[in-house]
Design an enzyme around this catalytic site. Sequence first.
Site, PDB file in Angstrom:
ATOM      1  N   ASP A 166       1.476   6.091   5.867  1.00  0.00           N
ATOM      2  CA  ASP A 166       0.509   5.175   5.255  1.00  0.00           C
ATOM      3  C   ASP A 166       1.055   4.507   3.986  1.00  0.00           C
ATOM      4  O   ASP A 166       0.342   3.741   3.337  1.00  0.00           O
ATOM      5  CB  ASP A 166      -0.804   5.929   4.968  1.00  0.00           C
TER       6      ASP A 166
ATOM      7  N   GLU B  99      -9.527   3.682   1.943  1.00  0.00           N
ATOM      8  CA  GLU B  99      -8.951   3.819   0.599  1.00  0.00           C
ATOM      9  C   GLU B  99      -7.890   2.767   0.294  1.00  0.00           C
ATOM     10  O   GLU B  99      -7.638   2.456  -0.857  1.00  0.00           O
ATOM     11  CB  GLU B  99      -8.352   5.226   0.428  1.00  0.00           C
TER      12      GLU B  99
ATOM     13  N   LYS C 210       0.851  -1.200   0.000  1.00  0.00           N
ATOM     14  CA  LYS C 210       0.000   0.000   0.000  1.00  0.00           C
ATOM     15  C   LYS C 210       0.881   1.243   0.000  1.00  0.00           C
ATOM     16  O   LYS C 210       1.688   1.448   0.913  1.00  0.00           O
ATOM     17  CB  LYS C 210      -0.916  -0.003   1.235  1.00  0.00           C
TER      18      LYS C 210
ATOM     19  N   ARG D 223      -7.810  -0.478   0.741  1.00  0.00           N
ATOM     20  CA  ARG D 223      -8.353  -1.657   0.058  1.00  0.00           C
ATOM     21  C   ARG D 223      -8.710  -1.333  -1.387  1.00  0.00           C
ATOM     22  O   ARG D 223      -8.686  -2.198  -2.253  1.00  0.00           O
ATOM     23  CB  ARG D 223      -9.549  -2.197   0.854  1.00  0.00           C
TER      24      ARG D 223
ATOM     25  N   LYS E  80     -10.378  12.689   8.141  1.00  0.00           N
ATOM     26  CA  LYS E  80      -9.961  12.254   9.472  1.00  0.00           C
ATOM     27  C   LYS E  80      -9.929  13.444  10.430  1.00  0.00           C
ATOM     28  O   LYS E  80      -9.733  14.577   9.994  1.00  0.00           O
ATOM     29  CB  LYS E  80      -8.536  11.678   9.403  1.00  0.00           C
TER      30      LYS E  80
ATOM     31  N   ASP F 295     -12.295   7.045   3.463  1.00  0.00           N
ATOM     32  CA  ASP F 295     -11.124   6.777   4.304  1.00  0.00           C
ATOM     33  C   ASP F 295     -10.737   5.299   4.287  1.00  0.00           C
ATOM     34  O   ASP F 295      -9.661   4.930   4.744  1.00  0.00           O
ATOM     35  CB  ASP F 295     -11.406   7.243   5.741  1.00  0.00           C
TER      36      ASP F 295
ATOM     37  N   ASP G  97      -2.662  10.058   3.860  1.00  0.00           N
ATOM     38  CA  ASP G  97      -4.076   9.684   3.982  1.00  0.00           C
ATOM     39  C   ASP G  97      -4.817  10.698   4.847  1.00  0.00           C
ATOM     40  O   ASP G  97      -4.772  10.632   6.072  1.00  0.00           O
ATOM     41  CB  ASP G  97      -4.182   8.277   4.593  1.00  0.00           C
TER      42      ASP G  97
HETATM   43  N1  BES Z   1      -4.481   4.261   6.907  1.00  0.00           N
HETATM   44  C1  BES Z   1      -5.671   4.026   7.623  1.00  0.00           C
HETATM   45  C2  BES Z   1      -5.501   2.992   8.722  1.00  0.00           C
HETATM   46  C3  BES Z   1      -4.804   3.443   9.972  1.00  0.00           C
HETATM   47  C4  BES Z   1      -5.417   4.304  10.850  1.00  0.00           C
HETATM   48  C5  BES Z   1      -3.564   2.942  10.287  1.00  0.00           C
HETATM   49  C6  BES Z   1      -4.774   4.676  12.023  1.00  0.00           C
HETATM   50  C7  BES Z   1      -2.936   3.300  11.459  1.00  0.00           C
HETATM   51  C8  BES Z   1      -3.530   4.174  12.332  1.00  0.00           C
HETATM   52  C9  BES Z   1      -6.776   3.534   6.698  1.00  0.00           C
HETATM   53  O1  BES Z   1      -6.744   4.049   5.418  1.00  0.00           O
HETATM   54  C10 BES Z   1      -8.059   3.945   7.297  1.00  0.00           C
HETATM   55  O2  BES Z   1      -8.304   5.111   7.379  1.00  0.00           O
HETATM   56  N2  BES Z   1      -8.858   2.969   7.708  1.00  0.00           N
HETATM   57  C11 BES Z   1     -10.101   3.249   8.341  1.00  0.00           C
HETATM   58  C12 BES Z   1     -11.103   2.263   7.803  1.00  0.00           C
HETATM   59  C13 BES Z   1     -12.517   2.574   8.202  1.00  0.00           C
HETATM   60  C14 BES Z   1     -12.984   3.834   7.525  1.00  0.00           C
HETATM   61  C15 BES Z   1     -13.401   1.410   7.817  1.00  0.00           C
HETATM   62  C16 BES Z   1      -9.907   3.071   9.850  1.00  0.00           C
HETATM   63  O3  BES Z   1      -9.179   2.161  10.258  1.00  0.00           O
HETATM   64  O4  BES Z   1     -10.456   3.863  10.581  1.00  0.00           O
HETATM   65 ZN    ZN Z   2      -4.904   4.643   4.740  1.00  0.00          ZN
HETATM   66 MN    MN Z   3      -7.800   5.883   5.259  1.00  0.00          MN
END
Ligand code: BES
Ligand code: ZN
Ligand code: MN
Length: 487
Positions: free
Chosen positions: A280, A341, A257, A343, A269, A339, A262
Amino acid sequence: MDFKTLATPAGGLAGVNADALLVVLAGGSAAAGLDAPLATAVEAAIKSGDFDAKAGATLYLHGLAGIKALRVVLAAAGDGSIKAIRKAVAAGLGAVKAGGSQHLAVAVVGAELTADHAAALVAAVAESLYVYRQTKPSAPAASRLQKISLVCAKDGAAALAEGLRLGEHLAAGTELARELANLPANHCTPRHLADTARRLGKEHGLKVEILERADCEKLGMGSFLAVAQGSAEAPKFIVARYQGAGKAEAPVVLVGKGITFDTGGISIKPSAEMDEMKFDMGGAASVLGTLRAVAGLKAKVNLVGIIPACENMPSSRAVKPGDVVTSLSGQTIEILNTDAEGRLILCDALSYAERLKPAVVVDIATLTGACVIALGHHRSGLFSGDDPLAAELLAAGEQALDPAWRMPLDEEYDEALKSNFADMGNVGPRAGGAITAAMFLKRFTAKLRWAHLDIAGTAWKSGAAKGATGRPVPLLTHFVLARAKRK
Ligand code: BES
Ligand code: ZN
Ligand code: MN
């Protein structure tokens, strides 16, 4: 840094010719196995209450009579496991790295040294000497250490030298991953990742191909491009091939990834700690780091790194919640949360991987906050329906001291991805979020032997020690090397 083996001099450790001598004391009685001047010093230090044989304890001694090295550091390594020795080396190094020593000799007493110990020694040294400087001119001066000798008997020296070589390439790969992930997002853009891949290609003989936005459009990567469309920064789809085995041999494919920042996109966020979303692209960094290590070692294996790289930004062009896009696989996706993103870019990369006819595909991603809640910061989350592949990855993680933990992928979890307007949504309810994300990816891997590593908790540290860890380069490198040796 130069790592070498050094045969124990006839007079024992007291005769080692170096600026500093780090004596790692493993197992039970601390002074056993040491020759006279050192044994006397250790016994005296224990008696005076200044040193105990507990793992992690260290003691610095200067100008000991009868010992050639001006500086002696004692470091206790408990049970003598690789993990304990690695910790002891790191702790002992703390006492000499800032001083005047250029040549450090390391001796391990009370444990039989193996190539894995030697590799772990290099990892410990590289980790504790690493200083981020790319955008920090005021960073502390580099250590004066230039040479590390591992003191050993003549017999085992060749195996240990091989362990040191493995350690050096592993450390170089890990450091590359750390440097890339630490670099701020205004420097580490998708273009920078592409340039780094090209440079690696030149230095290590990789074939590197960069697909531009138009190329991805032609291929039909509607999901990857939907994430990229909100940013003025051009997306790059990086394919880097290392060929260490015959052309006919199916490659191991690593998909990383590469979200260089992000924000969450329109599903933005909160601002607290958003800076950490420069990390990220940790998955992408680990893919480049592993390519660096494996190519440097000239391993007899074919390895391809695939990195979808872009920013996730809100803008008037950004993808909106509820938008439906068509992925490279032809399956449509309702983007309910912009968010989620990671996947969305990985699914197109996984579909692209099919055309490489891979032996196995492993994707690596800072994918979900939910994985951090589930596993904390010690183990990465491993998801795979393929038991032998999962076992290989778990074993590699244990061996590399870069551990993972297997998580479930029962089809019951797939329910969460139902959508009324597309083949699937990109998110489910909060509960089990790391699994839902993996279930989403699974829908794109029917034709593959596939595993997914969620490294959201392990790719970087927060707080005072904020910075990238370079994980899981050690796990991945061990995994690829074990496959190379299998034949
Ligand atoms: N890059 C983030 C995941 C992340 C968040 C990694 C905090 C480390 C610390 C990912 O893109 C993301 O935002 N995932 C969301 C998914 C949700 C919207 C289903 C998450 O984990 O909140
Ligand atoms: Zn992310
Ligand atoms: Mn995200």
